[in-house]
Design an enzyme around this catalytic site. Structure first.
Site, mmCIF file in Angstrom:
data_model
loop_
_atom_site.group_PDB
_atom_site.id
_atom_site.type_symbol
_atom_site.label_atom_id
_atom_site.label_comp_id
_atom_site.label_asym_id
_atom_site.label_seq_id
_atom_site.Cartn_x
_atom_site.Cartn_y
_atom_site.Cartn_z
ATOM 1 N N ASP A 84 0.857 -1.184 0.000
ATOM 2 C CA ASP A 84 0.000 0.000 0.000
ATOM 3 C C ASP A 84 0.898 1.241 0.000
ATOM 4 O O ASP A 84 2.100 1.165 0.286
ATOM 5 C CB ASP A 84 -0.881 -0.029 1.249
ATOM 6 C CG ASP A 84 -1.776 1.196 1.363
ATOM 7 O OD1 ASP A 84 -2.338 1.611 0.343
ATOM 8 O OD2 ASP A 84 -1.874 1.744 2.478
ATOM 9 N N THR A 134 -0.270 4.859 1.184
ATOM 10 C CA THR A 134 -0.520 5.752 2.320
ATOM 11 C C THR A 134 -0.366 5.008 3.630
ATOM 12 O O THR A 134 -1.027 4.011 3.880
ATOM 13 C CB THR A 134 -1.939 6.340 2.221
ATOM 14 O OG1 THR A 134 -2.080 6.986 0.973
ATOM 15 C CG2 THR A 134 -2.181 7.320 3.351
ATOM 16 N N ASN A 162 -8.393 -1.219 4.885
ATOM 17 C CA ASN A 162 -8.642 -1.429 3.467
ATOM 18 C C ASN A 162 -7.590 -2.324 2.825
ATOM 19 O O ASN A 162 -7.735 -2.706 1.663
ATOM 20 C CB ASN A 162 -8.692 -0.079 2.735
ATOM 21 C CG ASN A 162 -7.378 0.666 2.842
ATOM 22 O OD1 ASN A 162 -6.702 0.597 3.867
ATOM 23 N ND2 ASN A 162 -7.012 1.385 1.813
#
Length: 1142
Positions: free
Chosen positions: A417, A419, A832
């Site tokens: 990922d 962020t 997420n």
């Protein structure tokens, strides 16, 4: 009758939503166990589990049978159980103890370990189940144990207490009906979350008022999602129709969460015990198997086939040898009449089983327990690593499972990922663009901040009157459209703070972006306080003016819509809808505003790596708002497909917007993120970035972290490109581009770095991925997928932007199931990222997570968790490298030493008439794998360092030497097997030819069969132990103690076993055998000579390979040895010169 039927279907008397008629997957809870008023609905009590938490696996009564069943599901344990039973049933050449004792040792050690772990779980369960809880009974507070709570009980929880079960929030001591909660024990988030009481019950503050509540709760059956809950509450007032209110996750208080900054709350229990969301999330995961364990099982099957072949060959040769009568029935061993009449096939089958028992030690049962101990103890090296401890957060690495340690040394793809993983997730407000005018936090002149300047200032022309109105609306939207919580003025985990003091307020939110925007607006507009309550919000922008708005509705953010909205009402009665979200979700819904200017600024900020959000609004007339209220009310009380219906309603509401502007927030790159990615690429690992950000923002971050280099040619597979050409044409064009440079050469599947080949970087967005994954009209999508994979294989790095969480999982699955079946690792810090991490977890890939600011749901679902992305470098290149080297040597060595052990027994049958006579004594058969040769390899597998840690960090390319399971390939396995066969031949025939018809003792006697076997066994123990010593590169005092100590233990044991008459033995066939062998000079010569001859081929092979075909690791080892010799020489010369001068 209709009421009863409706109750049996567990549906409420509220009018059903469309499609809800046949839905029965819900439950009805009677609050306080009170029956509803007469005439409303039938009262049918339902049975639910009590509130006991059971995390233990066994009970006192089922531990032995259940544990034995689970252990004998392992093929090696089951095989040795069958062998043991055969030894008990038929007459076999070896005692049942030889198989039963090692099996008993393995089973006992494993059972003790699992029993101890389960006992600890029992203790933790009892402490949790017996803690006191306050609940309301007959209008009074009663105290009882947590395990006695039932669904429907009304519970009171005080500040800093944890919730004993899952509760629907009825009321609190706070006037606005809210409470603050921390869920650190559930998802690791330490920030305060605000929950809201039911609108019609939040005024009940005393036990008597709560006792008079008549209500029923209808909700979904228990499910593990912590962030999802669907239900509704029917509140009965007198005999009127019930008031129906929707219930969502904001009304649910989860077991394990802690009440903060609220004196007390009341709630009704809806899920208890093992039905709580916490318990459902703690259930065990499926068993994971590494590539090494799969190789072990394959090798085990090969050796099982060898065992069967040996037994079959010996059985056939026995009957061939006994075909002559004088061999079948010698004069000294005549058969009985019953033995002569015994069925030939039955005799042959019995002999086959006897040979299987004789040779069964080729299957190393102790290897599995040694591997488990190595993995369990080896995992502590990660948690003890001080270099992987982050002082800023006080966090160290976590190992949630040790089953996949060696997979860390086999990773080929890293999916990360952006962020919070590559970046710090520490947002800072940089600028905003309103109506095309750019505003920054301070006036900047020639790159310097002007002194005494504060607030948000324009850096271009002044706006007009209409623009000033939009400017006010823009900042009003930022003040109101968020979910940030403000700490109270009273003591709230900190000192008292006045809103009118010059001090800044403390803002809490699960999203750092929102905190950055609110703090930026506060600084820019001289806002001294922003309040955000359950039904109102406002901001103060000077000491005497407070702008208050009534909060009417919140349209919550979700990763699919990528936006959120609030509907507020001003003090003058105007109703506004403010919407904030990603540009891709805002621009299509805008009908007015300076779209081109704002889009241009958004794209420019994205190229600079800033995170952007767009802000829009629209005014609502009262009639329009009433329609929205009815639409939302109808969808919020639905029990079936509530999320889908809400999404459709939000789509209707959030349209025809007026664009106000955009914001830009900076998320700085994590320390050493670029160095880590560069090292991983040099190690031959492909790094993919999967993010939901804009392409320009993500690409800028990829350049900053050196995923893309300045000479990298970027290839785009985006929606914009596909609109210009068809997907088919774009894919074929990209395929030709990446294959043109390689020509007939095949690009290295690992490395994206090549000096003589063009580096390519691929950028793909979520919409393009959907088209690639979408089945074609003929029902297949494999052609596009294979073409896409071929393009990715020839790219040094891939960036996937605008990705939804499920699309991240699709990407991981696509690579994982490709024809190469690469080992994948997914790493992320937020909820997420869980789907991506779980997808990489399926099958054999390991996965890791970063302990980040977005919470620890990713860490809870991972096998490994590290504080920062930079720690991934050492975790893979050092710990992963060592783990794989150690365990691969352990596996190969176990098979090697068992071939050395049992092949002489096979050869011995050719010299004893295939009579199933054993070559070794029972004690030595039993202790060979348990005592004599077990500790040295266990210690080697824990401490070996073939090169130094600094070398592995300095030269990441060494990782390639072990890639693709290099040390457990068939070529290496066959070499170890043939080395064992050669050594076994040397042991047996060396001893045979040296002492054939030769006098070896002082009195003229020759060795008997037990002395011959003792000599073979002694040479074997010394050879396999010294073989491991020759393979050891990292020597410590512990290595010396264990290796030489194990040889000493063998000698001492043999002296005691054969030198003392043991009263508990019926016979001692090994009495004085070892001492007699040691008294012979030729025996000493044989031991030294045979050990040397056995070790010589492996030494010669290593010397020749190092000189002619050295690997990168061997070149580094040679270089380090030269440096070490050079430094020693310099030191000796310096010492000599100093002594001469003296």
């Amino acid at each position: 009758m209709s009421c009863i039927l409706r109750q049996l279907l567990t549906l409420s008397s509220f009018p059903q939503c469309a499609g809800e008629e046949n839905w029965v997957d819900s439950r009805t809870i009677y609050v306080g166990h009170r029956e509803p008023p007469p005439g409303t609905e039938a009262y049918i009590p339902q049975r639910y589990p009590d509130n006991r938490i059971v995390s233990s696996k066994y009970t006192f009564w089922n531990f032995i049978p259940k544990n034995l069943f689970e252990q004998f599901r392992r093929i090696a344990n089951f095989y040795f159980l069958i062998i043991f039973l055969v030894q008990l049933i038929i007459d076999t050449p070896t005692s049942p103890v030889t198989s039963g004792l090692p099996l008993f040792f393995v089973i006992t050690v494993t059972a003790i370990k699992q029993g101890y772990e389960d006992w600890l779980r029992h203790k933790a369960d009892n402490a949790m189940n017996q803690c006191p809880v306050h609940f309301i009974q007959h209008g009074k507070l009663v105290r009882k144990q947590s395990r006695k709570l039932r669904v429907g009980d009304i519970v009171m929880v005080k500040e800093n207490e944890t919730f004993p079960c899952d509760l629907i929030f009825l009321s609190s001591s706070r006037g606005d009906g809210t409470c603050h909660v921390t869920t650190a024990s559930l998802d690791g988030e330490s920030s305060h979350k605000t929950h809201h009481a039911v609108q019609d019950t939040k005024g009940f503050h005393t036990e008597e008022e709560i006792e008079g509540l008549h209500a029923t709760v209808e909700c979904e059956q228990p499910q593990p999602d912590l962030y999802k809950f669907v239900g509704r509450i029917n509140v009965y007032n007198d005999l009127n129709d019930p008031v129906v209110r929707p219930l969502g996750s904001e009304n649910l208080l989860l077991r394990g969460a802690t009440l903060k900054n609220t004196e007390k709350i009341f709630g009704v229990a809806i899920y208890t015990g093992m039905e709580t969301k916490m318990a459902l999330n703690y259930q065990s995961k499926s068993q994971k198997r590494s590539a090494v364990e799969k190789s072990m099982n394959v090798f085990l099957i090969v050796y099982l086939c060898i065992l069967i072949s040996k037994a079959l060959i010996n059985t056939v040769l026995k009957y061939v040898w006994q075909s002559e009568p004088f061999r079948d029935e010698p004069w000294y061993n005549q058969k009985t009449e019953s033995e002569r009449q015994r069925n030939l096939f039955l005799r042959a089958f019995t002999d086959f089983l006897a040979f299987m028992v004789l040779f069964n030690y080729i299957i190393p049962v102790s290897m599995y327990v040694t591997v488990e101990m190595q993995k369990f103890l080896g995992s502590y090296f990660i948690t003890w690593d001080e270099d992987m401890f982050d002082e800023d957060t006080g966090e160290g690495p976590l190992v949630n499972t040790s089953d996949l340690n060696e997979e860390l040394g086999q990773v080929e793809y890293v999916f990360t990922d952006k962020t919070g993983t590559l970046t710090e997730n520490n947002m800072e407000f940089k600028e905003c663009c309103i109506e095309g005018h750019v505003y920054v936090p301070h006036v900047v002149c020639n790159g310097q901040v002007v002194p005494d300047s504060s607030g948000i200032d324009m850096i271009d022309s002044s706006p007009g009157v209409s623009s000033r109105e939009r400017e006010e609306l823009f900042f009003r939207a930022l003040c109101l459209c968020h979910t940030v919580q403000v700490k109270d003025d009273d003591n709230m985990d900190g000192p008292r703070m006045s809103p009118d003091s010059g001090k800044s307020c403390v803002y809490i939110s699960s999203s750092p972006d929102e905190v950055a925007l609110v703090e930026g607006v506060q600084r820019g507009l001289a806002v001294t306080r922003i309040q955000y309550c359950a039904d109102q919000g406002g901001f103060r922008n000077c000491p005497h003016f407070f702008f208050r708005f009534e909060l009417l509705e919140i349209l919550s953010f979700d990763s699919v819509r990528r936006r959120m909205s609030v509907i507020v009402k001003s003090a003058t009665g105007e109703i506004y809808l403010f919407c904030k979200g990603a540009d891709s979700s805002i621009f299509p819904r805008v009908i007015e505003g300076k779209v081109d200017q704002i889009r241009s600024r958004v794209e420019r900020n994205a190229v600079e790596g800033l995170r952007t959000l767009c802000v829009a609004y629209k005014r609502l007339i009262p009639e329009e708002y009433e329609g929205i209220c009815k639409l939302l009310q109808a969808t919020k009380v639905a029990l079936q497909d509530r999320e889908k219906k809400l999404a459709e309603a939000y789509e209707q509401i959030e349209k025809d917007l007026i664009l106000l502007g955009a914001t830009a927030v900076e998320d700085r790159l994590q320390e050493k993120a670029a160095d880590t990615i560069e090292a991983l690429q040099k190690a031959g690992i492909k790094v993919w970035v999967l993010t939901g950000d804009k392409m320009e923002t993500a690409a800028a971050t990829c350049y900053a972290c050196k995923l893309f280099r300045r000479n990298t040619q970027l290839l785009e597979l985006t929606t914009k490109k596909i609109e210009e050409q068809s997907l088919h044409d774009v894919l074929f064009e990209l395929s030709k581009t990446v294959l043109r440079c390689s020509g007939s050469l095949t690009r290295d599947n690992f490395s994206g770095l090549s000096a003589d080949m063009q580096d390519y970087g691929l950028i793909i967005d979520g919409a393009a991925l959907s088209l690639i994954m979408k089945p074609r009209e003929d029902g297949s999508s494999s052609n596009y997928r294979e073409l896409f994979l071929e393009i990715c294989r020839n790219c040094s790095a891939v960036l996937c932007c605008r990705m939804a969480p499920l699309q991240k999982a699709q990407i991981v699955k696509l690579i994982k199931l490709s024809k190469e079946h690469p080992i994948t690792l997914a790493i992320g810090d937020g909820a997420n990222d869980v789907s991506m991490i779980l997808e990489a977890h399926v099958g054999h890939p390991p996965w890791a997570s970063v302990i980040g600011k977005e919470g620890r749901q990713a860490a809870r679902n991972s096998d490994y968790a590290i504080p920062k992305f930079k720690h991934l470098k050492k975790m893979l290149l050092v710990h992963g490298h060592f783990y794989y080297i150690r365990i691969s040597e352990l596996v190969q060595y176990f098979f090697y030493k068992n071939v050395c052990f049992i092949f002489p027994q096979f050869l011995y049958q050719f010299f004893c008439g295939f009579s199933q006579q054993t070559l070794y004594d029972t004690a030595y058969l039993t202790l060979y794998n348990i005592s004599f040769t077990s500790l040295p390899i266990l210690l080697y597998s824990l401490m070996e360092q073939h090169v130094s840690i600094d070398t592995l960090k300095r030269d990441p390319s060494l990782y390639r030497d072990i890639a693709k399971n290099a040390l457990l390939r068939w070529r290496v396995f066959i070499y170890w097997t043939f080395l064992g066969l050669f050594d076994a031949l040397v042991f047996f025939f060396g001893a045979y030819f040296m002492f054939e018809n030769t006098t070896v003792t002082n009195n003229g006697q020759i060795f008997g069969n037990w002395t011959f076997g003792m000599l073979v066994f002694t040479v074997m123990v010394f050879t396999v132990t010294l073989k491991l010593a020759l393979d050891t590169h990292y020597w410590t005092w512990i290595n010396h103690f264990v290796i030489w100590g194990s040889l000493l233990f063998y000698i001492v044991f043999s002296l005691l076993w054969g030198g003392i008459i043991w009263p508990f033995l019926n016979y001692q066939r090994m009495y004085y055998v070892f001492i007699q062998m040691l008294s012979s000079g030729p025996a000493w010569l044989a031991v030294v000579l045979l050990v040397t001859v056995s070790l010589l081929p492996d030494v010669l092979k290593k010397v020749l390979c190092r000189q002619l075909w050295p690997t990168a690791t061997e070149r580094v080892q040679a270089k380090n040895q030269c440096l070490s010799v050079e430094q020693s020489t310099i030191f000796m010369l310096s010492q000599t010169s100093s002594s001469l001068s003296f």
